[in-house]
Write an enzyme that holds these catalytic residues in place. Sequence first.
Site, PDB file in Angstrom:
ATOM      1  CB  SER A  64      33.589  63.786 -15.747  1.00  0.00           C
ATOM      2  OG  SER A  64      32.425  63.410 -14.359  1.00  0.00           O
ATOM      3  CE  LYS A  67      31.573  66.481 -13.373  1.00  0.00           C
ATOM      4  NZ  LYS A  67      32.658  65.543 -12.654  1.00  0.00           N
ATOM      5  CE1 TYR A 189      27.595  66.550 -13.948  1.00  0.00           C
ATOM      6  CE2 TYR A 189      26.459  64.898 -12.810  1.00  0.00           C
ATOM      7  CZ  TYR A 189      27.353  65.444 -13.207  1.00  0.00           C
ATOM      8  OH  TYR A 189      28.714  64.858 -12.841  1.00  0.00           O
ATOM      9  CE1 TYR A 241      36.824  64.438 -11.907  1.00  0.00           C
ATOM     10  CE2 TYR A 241      37.974  62.500 -12.908  1.00  0.00           C
ATOM     11  CZ  TYR A 241      36.934  63.403 -12.604  1.00  0.00           C
ATOM     12  OH  TYR A 241      35.911  63.174 -13.811  1.00  0.00           O
ATOM     13  CB  VAL A 259      33.072  57.268 -14.668  1.00  0.00           C
ATOM     14  CG1 VAL A 259      33.972  57.943 -13.346  1.00  0.00           C
ATOM     15  CG2 VAL A 259      31.864  57.564 -14.983  1.00  0.00           C
TER      16      VAL A 259
HETATM   17  N1  GLN Z   1      27.773  60.768 -14.300  1.00  0.00           N
HETATM   18  C1  GLN Z   1      29.154  60.578 -13.288  1.00  0.00           C
HETATM   19  C2  GLN Z   1      28.551  61.288 -11.933  1.00  0.00           C
HETATM   20  O1  GLN Z   1      28.208  62.480 -11.983  1.00  0.00           O
HETATM   21  C3  GLN Z   1      30.106  61.253 -13.926  1.00  0.00           C
HETATM   22  C4  GLN Z   1      31.581  60.967 -13.064  1.00  0.00           C
HETATM   23  C5  GLN Z   1      32.684  61.099 -13.722  1.00  0.00           C
HETATM   24  O2  GLN Z   1      32.785  60.772 -15.094  1.00  0.00           O
HETATM   25  N2  GLN Z   1      33.678  61.345 -13.278  1.00  0.00           N
HETATM   26  O3  GLN Z   1      29.087  60.912 -10.831  1.00  0.00           O
END
Ligand code: GLN
Length: 426
Positions: A64, A67, A189, A241, A259
Site C-alpha cells: 500500500s 497508493k 493493482y 489508515y 502490509v
Molecule cells: N495488496 C494488499 C491489499 O490490497 C495491500 C494492502 C496494504 O498494504 N495495506 O490488500
Amino acid sequence: MADLVQSYLDRIVAEHAATAEGALADYIPELAGVDPRGFGLSLSSGDGYVYETGDADIEFTIQSVSKPFTYALALDQIGEAAVDARIGVEPSGEAFNEISVDDVTKVPKNPMINAGAIAAVSLIPGASPDARFALIRDFYSACAGRQLPLDEAVYRSEKATGSRNRAIAYMLDSFDVLDGDPDEILDVYYRQCSLRVTSTDLARMGATLARAGVNPFTGRRVTNAAVVRRTLSVMLTCGMYDAAGDWVSAVGMPAKSGVGGGIVAVLPGQLGIGVYSPLLDAKGNSVRGVAVCRSLSAQLGLHFLSVPLQARSTLRASYDVRDGVRVYEIHGDLLFAGAEQVLRMARQQSGEFSAAILDVSRVDDINGAARTMLAGLGAMLQAAGKRGFLVDPDGAVVSPGSPAQAVTFTTVDDAVAAAEAWLFGR
Ligand code: GLN
C-alpha cells in the site's frame, strides 16, 4: 571524521531492534514467510544524500505504500478535477480494505484505502493493463531513481487470494466509479502492490515528494508541486489508515504504510524517510516502523507542526541614512506573513520618513503572494506623497521589464543616491 548522523541512526535502529511485537501479514504465503527480524532504515536529505542503517538492502513488496504514488500519477496525468470526481479526500476511519464508498457521493472516501487506490488505477491512462502498469512502474521508478522489479510470486498470490479486492472493485463498478474492466484494473493493482523496494527506495521516493516532485538523487522532475501538495495532504490525513490521527499527533509527517512492512514518511522541503520491518500491528502498520518514526520525530524535531520560535524575523535591520531616508533590510524566506510585517511597519512608520529603501538582497526565497504585496508597497507610498526604492540585485521581487524597475537598484548606495535626487528635486 565520525559521521554523527550515521551513528545516531545506527543507534536508534539498535534501540528498536529488540521489539518483536506484531505479526507478519499472513494472507499470502510469500508475506507469511519473510524473516520477521528484517529491519532497515534509510533517510534521504533534500539534496539526495542517503543514510542507510540495518537491512536497508532487503527488498520487500511495496504494497500500500504504492497508493500515494498512483494517486499522484493520476493527478499528474488527468488533473485534479477529473480525479476528484472519482475519489474523495476525507479520512475514512476505516480499515484499509473496508468495502465502502462515501454515503453521499458514492465514490471512495480517499485514495489511501483500497477502494480509492483501485479507483486511482482505473484513472491511469493506457490502452491495455500492460500499458497502465508500465506507466505506473516508470513513475515509481523515476521517484526511486532505479527501475523497480516485480515480485511475480507475490503478484500471483495477490491475484489468487484477492476476493476482498474483487468485492471492492465490483462494488465500485456498480457505482460507475471505475474507468474500465474491474478485473483488468485489479490485475494492475495487484502488480503495483507487488513491486519490490528497499527502505532506501522508499526514502528516495519520499525525498522526491519532499522536493515537490524533483528526485534530488537524479535531478529529474517527476511531477509538479501542485500534484505533490495534494498527495502529501491525503497522506497526512489518511496515510496511516485508521491510525492517521495518532500518527499525525505523534510523528507529524505525511506518510504511508504497507502490509509488506514498509513506511514512507516525508518532511516537506527537507527529508524522505523509508523504514522496513514486516511485523505489523492490528491496523496493518509496521510496529517497529511506527516506533522508529516516533523516535526520529521526537528526537530530531521533525514534526511539521512544531511552531518555530520567531528566531529570524523578516526585518534584519532598519536605519536612517540621512534625514527622511530610511533603509529596511529584510532577509530569509519571504512569504505572506513576512511581507505583511514589512507592509505594516512601513505604514506605521511612514510619518518618520519621506523615502523608504527596501533592501531585499538577502532574501532567500519569495512566494507569489509576498511578491505581489511588496510590489504594491511602492504605489502605497506614492499615494501618501512618499517614495519607495528597492535594492533587488537578483530580481527577487521585480522582474525585468516591470515598471517598478525604474526604482530598483543593485546596491544600497545607488538607491540612496536616487532617493536623495528625488528629495532634492521635490
Ligand atoms: N495488496 C494488499 C491489499 O490490497 C495491500 C494492502 C496494504 O498494504 N495495506 O490488500
